[in-house]
Design a protein around this motif. Structure first.
Motif, PDB file in Angstrom:
ATOM      1  N   PHE A  79     -54.596 106.786 -75.427  1.00  0.00           N
ATOM      2  CA  PHE A  79     -54.448 108.234 -75.263  1.00  0.00           C
ATOM      3  C   PHE A  79     -55.722 108.897 -75.799  1.00  0.00           C
ATOM      4  O   PHE A  79     -55.881 109.043 -77.005  1.00  0.00           O
ATOM      5  N   ASN A  80     -56.610 109.278 -74.926  1.00  0.00           N
ATOM      6  CA  ASN A  80     -57.800 110.022 -75.340  1.00  0.00           C
ATOM      7  C   ASN A  80     -57.815 111.324 -74.546  1.00  0.00           C
ATOM      8  O   ASN A  80     -58.115 111.339 -73.363  1.00  0.00           O
ATOM      9  N   ILE A  81     -57.437 112.395 -75.210  1.00  0.00           N
ATOM     10  CA  ILE A  81     -57.302 113.685 -74.542  1.00  0.00           C
ATOM     11  C   ILE A  81     -58.639 114.396 -74.613  1.00  0.00           C
ATOM     12  O   ILE A  81     -59.148 114.704 -75.692  1.00  0.00           O
ATOM     13  N   ASN A 123     -51.682 119.299 -73.464  1.00  0.00           N
ATOM     14  CA  ASN A 123     -51.718 118.067 -72.661  1.00  0.00           C
ATOM     15  C   ASN A 123     -51.202 116.882 -73.460  1.00  0.00           C
ATOM     16  O   ASN A 123     -50.429 116.052 -72.957  1.00  0.00           O
ATOM     17  N   ALA A 124     -51.633 116.793 -74.720  1.00  0.00           N
ATOM     18  CA  ALA A 124     -51.198 115.686 -75.576  1.00  0.00           C
ATOM     19  C   ALA A 124     -49.689 115.716 -75.790  1.00  0.00           C
ATOM     20  O   ALA A 124     -49.028 114.671 -75.791  1.00  0.00           O
ATOM     21  N   ILE A 125     -49.138 116.903 -75.986  1.00  0.00           N
ATOM     22  CA  ILE A 125     -47.688 117.046 -76.174  1.00  0.00           C
ATOM     23  C   ILE A 125     -46.946 116.501 -74.961  1.00  0.00           C
ATOM     24  O   ILE A 125     -45.926 115.799 -75.089  1.00  0.00           O
ATOM     25  N   THR A 126     -47.460 116.783 -73.775  1.00  0.00           N
ATOM     26  CA  THR A 126     -46.823 116.287 -72.553  1.00  0.00           C
ATOM     27  C   THR A 126     -46.883 114.766 -72.485  1.00  0.00           C
ATOM     28  O   THR A 126     -45.893 114.106 -72.117  1.00  0.00           O
ATOM     29  N   TYR A 127     -48.037 114.188 -72.825  1.00  0.00           N
ATOM     30  CA  TYR A 127     -48.147 112.723 -72.843  1.00  0.00           C
ATOM     31  C   TYR A 127     -47.135 112.116 -73.810  1.00  0.00           C
ATOM     32  O   TYR A 127     -46.455 111.128 -73.495  1.00  0.00           O
ATOM     33  N   ILE A 128     -47.044 112.686 -75.000  1.00  0.00           N
ATOM     34  CA  ILE A 128     -46.159 112.132 -76.016  1.00  0.00           C
ATOM     35  C   ILE A 128     -44.699 112.275 -75.595  1.00  0.00           C
ATOM     36  O   ILE A 128     -43.894 111.343 -75.749  1.00  0.00           O
ATOM     37  N   GLN A 129     -44.344 113.437 -75.054  1.00  0.00           N
ATOM     38  CA  GLN A 129     -42.973 113.621 -74.572  1.00  0.00           C
ATOM     39  C   GLN A 129     -42.614 112.590 -73.502  1.00  0.00           C
ATOM     40  O   GLN A 129     -41.512 112.033 -73.503  1.00  0.00           O
ATOM     41  N   SER A 130     -43.564 112.323 -72.608  1.00  0.00           N
ATOM     42  CA  SER A 130     -43.315 111.334 -71.560  1.00  0.00           C
ATOM     43  C   SER A 130     -43.107 109.946 -72.152  1.00  0.00           C
ATOM     44  O   SER A 130     -42.232 109.195 -71.700  1.00  0.00           O
ATOM     45  N   SER A 164     -55.957 110.018 -79.566  1.00  0.00           N
ATOM     46  CA  SER A 164     -57.227 110.573 -80.044  1.00  0.00           C
ATOM     47  C   SER A 164     -57.686 111.685 -79.106  1.00  0.00           C
ATOM     48  O   SER A 164     -57.158 111.852 -78.003  1.00  0.00           O
ATOM     49  N   PHE A 165     -58.677 112.424 -79.562  1.00  0.00           N
ATOM     50  CA  PHE A 165     -59.190 113.565 -78.808  1.00  0.00           C
ATOM     51  C   PHE A 165     -60.711 113.487 -78.714  1.00  0.00           C
ATOM     52  O   PHE A 165     -61.377 112.868 -79.546  1.00  0.00           O
TER      53      PHE A 165
END
Length: 326
Positions: free
Chosen positions: A4-6, A28-35, A51-52
């Motif tokens: 996960f590199n946003i 965007n990260a919140i959406t990835y984590i929720q998924s 990471s970002f």
């Protein structure tokens, strides 16, 4: 390994403000984590692998305060929204680079100084990793000389200035603490706006993020054009054009043909039946919502090319088309 590199940098380089970059990246990260949670994963099993990648401008205190605010806010998001329990699941891990959009073609040597100031903002904000653009970023990829100068700029900052000797060296400054509080509040407002729209995906599909970025890019361009935003040697303190010519990176014209030949050779020598079977399986699993990583690994082992893999996935997922904004 950070799967996960946003990349907030893409939005900042397109014109987003520092607040928009952080707010949209976190959304965007919140959406990835929720998924991932919806797939049954435990947040503490993967949070450390998020990471970002952010872009940094030349406003040293604002950029450092922005990263301080982001670190605090990300910890709250992980703990309060997602229930993370491990202390290392709350950490904000980011790579920072001085955005090439902050460089200018006029008097390009000035970009070395711009880069150094942005680099300092990164360090004071607590960056974990950095990429540093060379001074000729507005023109081309770096030459060996300009790439070395960019590297030496980082090394001098790290080893000669003493800036790495203390954690959070700006902590306690009234100005920086006030900026940190303000920027945290503004970033959180951005996230809440996206939340009210249903999350990052609807916000993108409706063109909200794109419109915000375009509006901010236009505003910044008008400020630069009017002189409200001073850019040295561009709209203030202009000098005579340099007499000498810059040396640009010279690419090998034969490189393209060599790569085409190598790809053709791989396709000739591989087991094409095995590659075709792997690509068919990839499409089937993509259509069924399976975890594609194991299948992708097996597909790569057959020497299927990146283009072939992307073609297979596009046939399942289609190609995103930007909404028309007026």
């Amino acid at each position: 390994f950070y799967p996960f590199n946003i990349r907030g940098i893409i939005m900042r380089e397109a014109g987003a403000s520092m607040v928009q970059e952080a707010g949209f990246a976190f959304s965007n990260a919140i959406t990835y984590i929720q998924s991932a949670l919806e797939r049954g994963l435990d947040v503490d099993a993967f949070a450390r692998r998020v990471s970002f990648f952010f872009s940094t401008g030349t406003q040293i205190f604002e950029e450092a305060a922005r990263y301080r605010a982001a670190r605090r806010l990300w910890a709250r998001i992980m703990k309060e929204r997602f229930g993370a329990k491990r202390p290392d699941s709350l950490l904000f891990r980011f790579t920072g680079t001085v955005g090439g959009s902050f460089y200018r073609a006029q008097e390009p040597q000035n970009n070395l100084i711009r880069g150094a100031y942005g680099l300092l903002g990164n360090v004071l904000g607590g960056v974990q990793g950095m990429l540093h653009p060379a001074l000729d970023e507005p023109f081309a990829i770096p030459t060996e000389e300009t790439a070395k100068l960019a590297l030496r700029t980082q090394q001098i900052c790290a080893y000669e200035t003493g800036v790495t000797k203390v954690v959070d060296p700006l902590g306690g400054s009234y100005y920086v603490e006030a900026l940190t509080d303000h920027l945290e509040e503004e970033i959180e407002k951005t996230i809440h706006t996206v939340d009210r729209m249903g999350g990052a995906v609807p916000a993108i599909e409706k063109g909200y993020m794109q419109q915000c970025i375009a509006d901010e890019a236009y505003r910044a361009a008008m400020e630069e054009k009017s002189g409200k935003r001073i850019i040295v040697a561009v709209n203030r303190f202009q000098g005579e054009p340099a007499a000498g010519k810059m040396q640009y990176h010279r690419f090998d014209p034969a490189m393209y043909e060599r790569q085409v030949t190598r790809t053709a050779q791989v396709r000739k020598e591989r087991n094409n039946d095995a590659a075709a079977r792997a690509l068919r399986r990839l499409k089937e699993e993509a259509g069924g919502g399976e975890n594609l990583i194991p299948c992708l690994v097996e597909t790569v082992k057959t020497y299927a090319t990146l283009g072939e893999i992307m073609k297979a996935l596009k046939e399942v997922f289609g190609t995103f088309e930007e909404p028309l904004l007026v």
